[in-house]
Design an enzyme around this catalytic site. Sequence first.
Site, PDB file in Angstrom:
ATOM      1  N   ASP A  31       0.866  -1.175   0.000  1.00 41.03           N
ATOM      2  CA  ASP A  31       0.000   0.000   0.000  1.00 41.03           C
ATOM      3  C   ASP A  31       0.909   1.233   0.000  1.00 41.03           C
ATOM      4  O   ASP A  31       2.043   1.169   0.445  1.00 41.03           O
ATOM      5  CB  ASP A  31      -0.893   0.025   1.253  1.00 41.03           C
ATOM      6  CG  ASP A  31      -2.163   0.857   1.070  1.00 41.03           C
ATOM      7  OD1 ASP A  31      -3.266   0.267   1.119  1.00 41.03           O
ATOM      8  OD2 ASP A  31      -2.049   2.096   0.869  1.00 41.03           O
ATOM      9  N   LEU A  64      -6.735  -4.944  -4.309  1.00 41.43           N
ATOM     10  CA  LEU A  64      -7.781  -4.052  -3.794  1.00 41.43           C
ATOM     11  C   LEU A  64      -7.447  -2.577  -4.015  1.00 41.43           C
ATOM     12  O   LEU A  64      -8.345  -1.729  -3.975  1.00 41.43           O
ATOM     13  CB  LEU A  64      -7.948  -4.239  -2.277  1.00 41.43           C
ATOM     14  CG  LEU A  64      -8.160  -5.638  -1.702  1.00 41.43           C
ATOM     15  CD1 LEU A  64      -8.204  -5.564  -0.176  1.00 41.43           C
ATOM     16  CD2 LEU A  64      -9.456  -6.239  -2.234  1.00 41.43           C
ATOM     17  N   GLY A  66      -6.793   1.161  -5.016  1.00 38.48           N
ATOM     18  CA  GLY A  66      -7.375   2.009  -6.042  1.00 38.48           C
ATOM     19  C   GLY A  66      -8.309   3.031  -5.433  1.00 38.48           C
ATOM     20  O   GLY A  66      -8.438   3.137  -4.211  1.00 38.48           O
ATOM     21  N   SER A 104     -16.587  -4.299  -8.694  1.00 42.66           N
ATOM     22  CA  SER A 104     -17.641  -3.645  -7.917  1.00 42.66           C
ATOM     23  C   SER A 104     -18.996  -3.896  -8.562  1.00 42.66           C
ATOM     24  O   SER A 104     -19.087  -4.093  -9.785  1.00 42.66           O
ATOM     25  CB  SER A 104     -17.383  -2.139  -7.873  1.00 42.66           C
ATOM     26  OG  SER A 104     -18.508  -1.464  -7.325  1.00 42.66           O
ATOM     27  N   ASN A 105     -20.049  -3.830  -7.743  1.00 42.27           N
ATOM     28  CA  ASN A 105     -21.414  -3.872  -8.289  1.00 42.27           C
ATOM     29  C   ASN A 105     -21.618  -2.731  -9.290  1.00 42.27           C
ATOM     30  O   ASN A 105     -22.448  -2.836 -10.194  1.00 42.27           O
ATOM     31  CB  ASN A 105     -22.441  -3.827  -7.161  1.00 42.27           C
ATOM     32  CG  ASN A 105     -22.463  -2.498  -6.420  1.00 42.27           C
ATOM     33  OD1 ASN A 105     -23.194  -1.577  -6.794  1.00 42.27           O
ATOM     34  ND2 ASN A 105     -21.656  -2.368  -5.369  1.00 42.27           N
ATOM     35  N   HIS A 106     -20.822  -1.646  -9.150  1.00 41.53           N
ATOM     36  CA  HIS A 106     -21.012  -0.488 -10.025  1.00 41.53           C
ATOM     37  C   HIS A 106     -20.541  -0.736 -11.463  1.00 41.53           C
ATOM     38  O   HIS A 106     -20.818   0.070 -12.343  1.00 41.53           O
ATOM     39  CB  HIS A 106     -20.361   0.744  -9.401  1.00 41.53           C
ATOM     40  CG  HIS A 106     -20.979   1.085  -8.075  1.00 41.53           C
ATOM     41  ND1 HIS A 106     -22.284   1.519  -7.973  1.00 41.53           N
ATOM     42  CD2 HIS A 106     -20.499   0.985  -6.810  1.00 41.53           C
ATOM     43  CE1 HIS A 106     -22.582   1.691  -6.683  1.00 41.53           C
ATOM     44  NE2 HIS A 106     -21.517   1.371  -5.961  1.00 41.53           N
ATOM     45  N   TYR A 129     -16.208   5.431 -12.368  1.00 44.74           N
ATOM     46  CA  TYR A 129     -15.638   4.421 -11.456  1.00 44.74           C
ATOM     47  C   TYR A 129     -16.048   3.021 -11.909  1.00 44.74           C
ATOM     48  O   TYR A 129     -15.213   2.109 -12.021  1.00 44.74           O
ATOM     49  CB  TYR A 129     -16.134   4.711 -10.043  1.00 44.74           C
ATOM     50  CG  TYR A 129     -15.949   3.588  -9.050  1.00 44.74           C
ATOM     51  CD1 TYR A 129     -14.682   3.221  -8.603  1.00 44.74           C
ATOM     52  CD2 TYR A 129     -17.058   2.895  -8.537  1.00 44.74           C
ATOM     53  CE1 TYR A 129     -14.530   2.184  -7.680  1.00 44.74           C
ATOM     54  CE2 TYR A 129     -16.907   1.880  -7.619  1.00 44.74           C
ATOM     55  CZ  TYR A 129     -15.643   1.518  -7.195  1.00 44.74           C
ATOM     56  OH  TYR A 129     -15.491   0.499  -6.293  1.00 44.74           O
ATOM     57  N   LYS A 133     -13.954  -0.453 -13.371  1.00 46.73           N
ATOM     58  CA  LYS A 133     -14.087  -1.831 -12.883  1.00 46.73           C
ATOM     59  C   LYS A 133     -14.417  -2.789 -14.039  1.00 46.73           C
ATOM     60  O   LYS A 133     -13.926  -3.913 -14.070  1.00 46.73           O
ATOM     61  CB  LYS A 133     -15.152  -1.899 -11.789  1.00 46.73           C
ATOM     62  CG  LYS A 133     -14.791  -1.117 -10.522  1.00 46.73           C
ATOM     63  CD  LYS A 133     -13.503  -1.616  -9.900  1.00 46.73           C
ATOM     64  CE  LYS A 133     -13.189  -0.946  -8.577  1.00 46.73           C
ATOM     65  NZ  LYS A 133     -11.929  -1.427  -7.979  1.00 46.73           N
ATOM     66  N   ARG A 167     -30.808  -0.230   1.311  1.00 44.72           N
ATOM     67  CA  ARG A 167     -30.145  -0.940   0.204  1.00 44.72           C
ATOM     68  C   ARG A 167     -29.134  -1.940   0.728  1.00 44.72           C
ATOM     69  O   ARG A 167     -29.045  -3.074   0.256  1.00 44.72           O
ATOM     70  CB  ARG A 167     -29.466   0.066  -0.728  1.00 44.72           C
ATOM     71  CG  ARG A 167     -28.614  -0.604  -1.814  1.00 44.72           C
ATOM     72  CD  ARG A 167     -28.027   0.409  -2.783  1.00 44.72           C
ATOM     73  NE  ARG A 167     -27.211  -0.244  -3.798  1.00 44.72           N
ATOM     74  CZ  ARG A 167     -25.891  -0.379  -3.734  1.00 44.72           C
ATOM     75  NH1 ARG A 167     -25.220   0.120  -2.694  1.00 44.72           N
ATOM     76  NH2 ARG A 167     -25.224  -0.983  -4.699  1.00 44.72           N
TER      77      ARG A 167
HETATM   78  N1  LIG Z   1     -15.884  -0.920   0.338  1.00 47.74           N
HETATM   79  C1  LIG Z   1     -16.793  -1.380  -0.507  1.00 47.74           C
HETATM   80  O1  LIG Z   1     -17.978  -1.544  -0.172  1.00 47.74           O
HETATM   81  C2  LIG Z   1     -16.410  -1.744  -1.928  1.00 47.74           C
HETATM   82  C3  LIG Z   1     -17.433  -2.125  -2.822  1.00 47.74           C
HETATM   83  C4  LIG Z   1     -17.086  -2.484  -4.104  1.00 47.74           C
HETATM   84  C5  LIG Z   1     -15.760  -2.489  -4.497  1.00 47.74           C
HETATM   85  N2  LIG Z   1     -14.785  -2.097  -3.610  1.00 47.74           N
HETATM   86  C6  LIG Z   1     -13.384  -2.081  -4.088  1.00 47.74           C
HETATM   87  O2  LIG Z   1     -12.558  -2.732  -3.130  1.00 47.74           O
HETATM   88  C7  LIG Z   1     -11.286  -2.115  -3.093  1.00 47.74           C
HETATM   89  C8  LIG Z   1     -10.947  -1.714  -1.660  1.00 47.74           C
HETATM   90  O3  LIG Z   1     -11.959  -0.853  -1.191  1.00 47.74           O
HETATM   91  P1  LIG Z   1     -11.869  -0.168   0.264  1.00 47.74           P
HETATM   92  O4  LIG Z   1     -13.260   0.185   0.636  1.00 47.74           O
HETATM   93  O5  LIG Z   1     -11.041  -0.999   1.165  1.00 47.74           O
HETATM   94  O6  LIG Z   1     -11.103   1.177  -0.123  1.00 47.74           O
HETATM   95  P2  LIG Z   1     -10.069   2.022   0.770  1.00 47.74           P
HETATM   96  O7  LIG Z   1     -10.007   3.382   0.159  1.00 47.74           O
HETATM   97  O8  LIG Z   1     -10.390   1.902   2.217  1.00 47.74           O
HETATM   98  O9  LIG Z   1      -8.682   1.269   0.501  1.00 47.74           O
HETATM   99  C9  LIG Z   1      -7.972   1.436  -0.701  1.00 47.74           C
HETATM  100  C10 LIG Z   1      -6.509   1.350  -0.378  1.00 47.74           C
HETATM  101  O10 LIG Z   1      -5.768   1.450  -1.606  1.00 47.74           O
HETATM  102  C11 LIG Z   1      -4.638   2.256  -1.361  1.00 47.74           C
HETATM  103  N3  LIG Z   1      -4.217   2.858  -2.628  1.00 47.74           N
HETATM  104  C12 LIG Z   1      -4.933   3.715  -3.404  1.00 47.74           C
HETATM  105  N4  LIG Z   1      -4.209   4.055  -4.481  1.00 47.74           N
HETATM  106  C13 LIG Z   1      -3.022   3.411  -4.380  1.00 47.74           C
HETATM  107  C14 LIG Z   1      -1.864   3.363  -5.192  1.00 47.74           C
HETATM  108  N5  LIG Z   1      -1.768   4.084  -6.334  1.00 47.74           N
HETATM  109  N6  LIG Z   1      -0.836   2.577  -4.815  1.00 47.74           N
HETATM  110  C15 LIG Z   1      -0.897   1.872  -3.653  1.00 47.74           C
HETATM  111  N7  LIG Z   1      -1.976   1.879  -2.834  1.00 47.74           N
HETATM  112  C16 LIG Z   1      -3.020   2.646  -3.201  1.00 47.74           C
HETATM  113  C17 LIG Z   1      -5.082   3.302  -0.349  1.00 47.74           C
HETATM  114  O11 LIG Z   1      -3.967   3.836   0.352  1.00 47.74           O
HETATM  115  C18 LIG Z   1      -6.014   2.486   0.535  1.00 47.74           C
HETATM  116  O12 LIG Z   1      -5.328   1.942   1.652  1.00 47.74           O
HETATM  117  C19 LIG Z   1     -11.344  -0.947  -4.056  1.00 47.74           C
HETATM  118  O13 LIG Z   1     -10.765  -1.347  -5.289  1.00 47.74           O
HETATM  119  C20 LIG Z   1     -12.824  -0.687  -4.226  1.00 47.74           C
HETATM  120  O14 LIG Z   1     -13.110  -0.113  -5.487  1.00 47.74           O
HETATM  121  C21 LIG Z   1     -15.078  -1.709  -2.347  1.00 47.74           C
END
Ligand SMILES: NC(=O)c1ccc[n+]([C@@H]2O[C@H](COP(=O)([O-])OP(=O)(O)OC[C@H]3O[C@@H](n4cnc5c(N)ncnc54)[C@H](O)[C@@H]3O)[C@@H](O)[C@H]2O)c1
Length: 260
Positions: A31, A64, A66, A104-106, A129, A133, A167
């Site tokens: 990270d 994960l 992003g 993602s669902n999106h 976004y 995905k 939801r």
């Molecule tokens: N939380 C949800 O409900 C949900 C739903 C659908 C999809 N997702 C996907 O799951 C993944 C994780 O989601 P989350 O909720 O834990 O997000 P989050 O923002 O809490 O965690 C993302 C992590 O990625 C790191 N990061 C971002 N850009 C980076 C880079 N360029 N290099 C290295 N690290 C980087 C950030 O520092 C962060 O720690 C994402 O890809 C998100 O799109 C999440």
Amino acid sequence: MTVLLTGAAGRIGTALRERLPSFGWEVRGFDREAVPGGVAGDIGSAGDLDGALADGDVTAIVHLAGVPTEAPWPQLRAANVDGLYEVFEAARRHRVPRLVFASSNHAAGFTPNTPGPAADTAPRPDTLYGVTKAFGEALGRYYHDRYAMRVACLRIGTFAPAPHDARALATWLSPDDGARLVDACLRSPDLGFAIVWGVSANARNTWDHAAGRALGYEPRDDAERFAARLTDVEPRPTDALVGGEFTSAGYGIDEIGSDR
Ligand SMILES: NC(=O)c1ccc[n+]([C@@H]2O[C@H](COP(=O)([O-])OP(=O)(O)OC[C@H]3O[C@@H](n4cnc5c(N)ncnc54)[C@H](O)[C@@H]3O)[C@@H](O)[C@H]2O)c1
């Protein structure tokens, strides 16, 4: 059994760091934020990823990292398009045979919720976004077909300790089920390329669990046990679509800002 976990400092990453070891996985976090015992690096940097994979002991990547929501395109492009490509490329260079991608669902947000859509229903992104995905899913399909990489794309619903609105009573993915899902994708001998809903065994869920079950994912949690405690229980018209609120006018490009 070593897994490189990108985005390890985030919400889902933290939950998986806590849980995957009990399934027998050794987790190496990656990270740009500090992670205890992990590697600091940017997914946009091939050199950073090479450093994290140099030992040659990583058998799978859980990707994960992003931007996890709608944002101006330059931010999305850097992490969710260019960074995503660098992660797949690093996996190929280092012969990592398996990759689990947090889609993602999106990616299918404009799909009606009923009748219950299959996990691999065609992309209908509700935001830029969601477009990134869908791109990730296409990239995963490409690396599977061309390089025989085993790829699972998780169309995650609402990952949180508990559901927060009407939801989410249908779309919730509990942290424990999230870990069960990732473990199944890491372990399944049947994984080739798959798109799977990331959702718990919620009584109100309409998304088809078949693709996850085929990999051995058996969700156990049901958001319904939180229903009586919720204050935000009014269903919204956008709840008829997979992406919920993200399908509303407020999530257009002008409304989010273009950040040119
Ligand atoms: N939380 C949800 O409900 C949900 C739903 C659908 C999809 N997702 C996907 O799951 C993944 C994780 O989601 P989350 O909720 O834990 O997000 P989050 O923002 O809490 O965690 C993302 C992590 O990625 C790191 N990061 C971002 N850009 C980076 C880079 N360029 N290099 C290295 N690290 C980087 C950030 O520092 C962060 O720690 C994402 O890809 C998100 O799109 C999440």
